[in-house]
Design a protein around this motif. Structure first.
Motif, PDB file in Angstrom:
ATOM      1  N   HIS A  97     -37.510  12.821  44.868  1.00 33.73           N
ATOM      2  CA  HIS A  97     -36.758  13.050  43.636  1.00 33.73           C
ATOM      3  C   HIS A  97     -35.276  12.794  43.864  1.00 33.73           C
ATOM      4  O   HIS A  97     -34.791  12.700  45.005  1.00 33.73           O
ATOM      5  N   TYR A 108     -30.276  11.538  35.676  1.00 34.56           N
ATOM      6  CA  TYR A 108     -31.129  12.054  36.738  1.00 34.56           C
ATOM      7  C   TYR A 108     -32.374  12.744  36.180  1.00 34.56           C
ATOM      8  O   TYR A 108     -33.460  12.635  36.752  1.00 34.56           O
ATOM      9  N   ASN A 109     -32.193  13.472  35.088  1.00 40.42           N
ATOM     10  CA  ASN A 109     -33.340  14.260  34.613  1.00 40.42           C
ATOM     11  C   ASN A 109     -34.454  13.382  34.055  1.00 40.42           C
ATOM     12  O   ASN A 109     -35.642  13.707  34.208  1.00 40.42           O
ATOM     13  N   ARG A 140     -31.877   4.897  41.192  1.00 46.05           N
ATOM     14  CA  ARG A 140     -31.786   4.928  42.656  1.00 46.05           C
ATOM     15  C   ARG A 140     -31.065   3.687  43.194  1.00 46.05           C
ATOM     16  O   ARG A 140     -30.256   3.782  44.121  1.00 46.05           O
ATOM     17  N   TYR A 157     -36.318   5.688  37.121  1.00 49.34           N
ATOM     18  CA  TYR A 157     -36.140   6.146  38.499  1.00 49.34           C
ATOM     19  C   TYR A 157     -35.638   5.033  39.419  1.00 49.34           C
ATOM     20  O   TYR A 157     -34.637   5.192  40.123  1.00 49.34           O
ATOM     21  N   ARG A 195     -37.107  18.647  41.113  1.00 48.00           N
ATOM     22  CA  ARG A 195     -37.450  17.463  40.312  1.00 48.00           C
ATOM     23  C   ARG A 195     -37.579  17.809  38.842  1.00 48.00           C
ATOM     24  O   ARG A 195     -37.015  17.141  37.967  1.00 48.00           O
ATOM     25  N   ASN A 244     -36.158  11.619  37.104  1.00 47.29           N
ATOM     26  CA  ASN A 244     -37.088  12.524  37.777  1.00 47.29           C
ATOM     27  C   ASN A 244     -38.304  12.879  36.932  1.00 47.29           C
ATOM     28  O   ASN A 244     -39.203  13.586  37.401  1.00 47.29           O
ATOM     29  N   ARG A 245     -38.324  12.388  35.694  1.00 41.54           N
ATOM     30  CA  ARG A 245     -39.501  12.530  34.828  1.00 41.54           C
ATOM     31  C   ARG A 245     -40.108  11.150  34.501  1.00 41.54           C
ATOM     32  O   ARG A 245     -40.836  11.006  33.533  1.00 41.54           O
ATOM     33  N   SER A 258     -33.871  19.361  37.459  1.00 45.20           N
ATOM     34  CA  SER A 258     -32.738  18.432  37.595  1.00 45.20           C
ATOM     35  C   SER A 258     -31.487  18.982  36.912  1.00 45.20           C
ATOM     36  O   SER A 258     -30.959  18.399  35.964  1.00 45.20           O
ATOM     37  N   ALA A 307     -32.785  14.778  42.574  1.00 41.12           N
ATOM     38  CA  ALA A 307     -32.009  15.954  42.175  1.00 41.12           C
ATOM     39  C   ALA A 307     -30.733  16.105  42.997  1.00 41.12           C
ATOM     40  O   ALA A 307     -29.737  16.651  42.505  1.00 41.12           O
TER      41      ALA A 307
END
Length: 396
Positions: free
Chosen positions: A332, A307-308, A57, A53, A274, A311-312, A277, A334
């Motif tokens: 998140h 992204y997926n 970002r 994450y 989230r 977000n996990r 995604s 997404a």
């Protein structure tokens, strides 16, 4: 000394059987080894895969990484620049030239003013679905028409053209189509948009495209902007509505909690964004040598941003593989982050809040009409993940 570096040779193309909402197991495993892995692109070019994450970002906010299509070093031939107006694949200042005129048209306030219209469209779709029931394909009866009608009205696509336009967008966004079909659909869409832009120039109406036509943007630029808005405004939300409903049906306790407390809808929408995604991966290319997560990304190297898995990420979201409509952990990715943060995020949120709330209220006994394993999923090769169809039924 740094930890041994995990390698993901190619991005996985299948999700684990019985886990349609989870990222492919190889990506989850990669995140377990650390937030950054070596990766080889399909064209044999060396690159990096970022699954954590914080690192995803940070790259999205870093101007040393480019979105320009022609710089994507992922194949063994040179890619052309993005067509005029397709600002998702551009950097500053070209990106702002196209995005800036749109920002004021997609503010949270302006999108909230659309709530009544979204409620009307949703009610009409549910009326038709109920009248034809007690079974339906939720994709065609509910998930597709709501965002399609809204984005087409915003841009001024004539009502009689919506079905054919939706079909063309479907073809080149859904994955699994042949190159010939994809090219034909893209070409047809471009030809249609050229005619639409000309019509707005000649006879402007009360819509976003007519407002843009009254500017210094060229016809080619308007075509590109329209394609981005129409494709993103329709396809992503349609797949969130259908896949989101599927996820709720497969998590009955969460669906029951949302029905019991409709005020949870805002949290539920953020959690579904989230958890699912649907816009899975994006690419960025380093413009200079950049250190990311203790590794040096050399200039000209393209990274895949997952992204997926971001977000996990268990370091950001406790118990990340559980759908929890009570979750209050915001932030998140997404909708992305940085200058390319999704322009239509507020519109998508309102559409989902209205549509999910109305669907659950109208059909308290909604359930799958087929075994969950028989629900047809989009392939991982699709730009946007989702379901092809979602057969549902209910008691009358």
């Amino acid at each position: 000394m740094s930890e041994p570096l995990h390698t993901v040779t190619t991005l996985p193309t299948e999700r684990q059987t019985g886990c349609p909402f989870d990222p492919p197991a190889e990506l989850i495993d990669a995140r377990g080894h650390g937030p950054i892995s070596r990766h080889t692109h399909l064209g044999g070019k060396p690159g990096w895969l970022i699954t954590g994450y914080d690192l995803v970002r940070s790259v999205l906010a870093d101007s040393r990484f480019s979105s320009r299509k022609e710089l994507m070093n992922v194949v063994d031939f040179e890619l052309p620049p993005a067509p005029p107006g397709e600002f998702l694949l551009m950097d500053e200042p070209q990106h702002s030239r196209y995005r800036k005129p749109l920002v004021g048209k997609f503010t949270a306030r302006r999108m909230r003013l659309l709530t009544d219209r979204i409620e009307q469209i949703t009610t009409a779709c549910l009326d038709a679905m109920e009248g034809a029931g007690p079974s339906a394909d939720l994709v065609t009866a509910f998930a597709k028409p709501i965002p399609t009608i809204i984005i087409c009205e915003l841009l001024g696509v004539p009502y009689e053209d919506r079905d054919s336009f939706q079909e063309q967008i479907d073809t080149f966004m859904s994955g699994g189509t042949s190159d010939e079909e994809l090219i034909a659909a893209y070409t047809a869409t471009q030809e249609y948009l050229a005619q639409l832009v000309a019509a707005k120039r000649a006879n402007p109406t009360d819509d976003v495209l007519s407002e843009l036509a009254d500017s210094d943007l060229t016809d080619e630029e308007l075509k590109g902007i329209s394609l981005i808005l129409l494709a993103a405004g329709f396809d992503t939300t349609a797949n969130m509505l259908s896949l989101g409903t599927f996820a709720l049906l497969r998590n009955p306790a969460q669906m029951a909690a949302l029905r019991a407390d409709p005020a949870l809808i805002d949290q539920a929408v953020e959690e579904l964004l989230r958890y699912l995604s649907v816009a899975k991966t994006f690419h960025r290319t380093a413009l200079e040598d950049v250190e990311v997560g203790g590794r040096t990304i050399t200039a000209g190297t393209t990274v895949v941003l997952s992204y997926n898995t971001a977000n996990r990420d268990p370091e950001r979201f406790p118990d990340p593989h559980r759908l929890d409509v009570h979750r209050q952990d915001g932030g998140h990715l997404a909708f992305g982050h940085g200058i390319h943060l999704c322009l239509g995020a507020q519109l998508a949120r309102i559409e989902m809040r209205v549509a999910f709330s109305a669907l659950l209220a109208r059909f308290p006994t909604l359930r799958l009409a087929v075994p969950a394993e028989d629900v047809a999923l989009r392939p991982e090769t699709a730009d946007i993940y989702g379901v092809k169809s979602l057969p549902v039924t209910w008691d009358v």
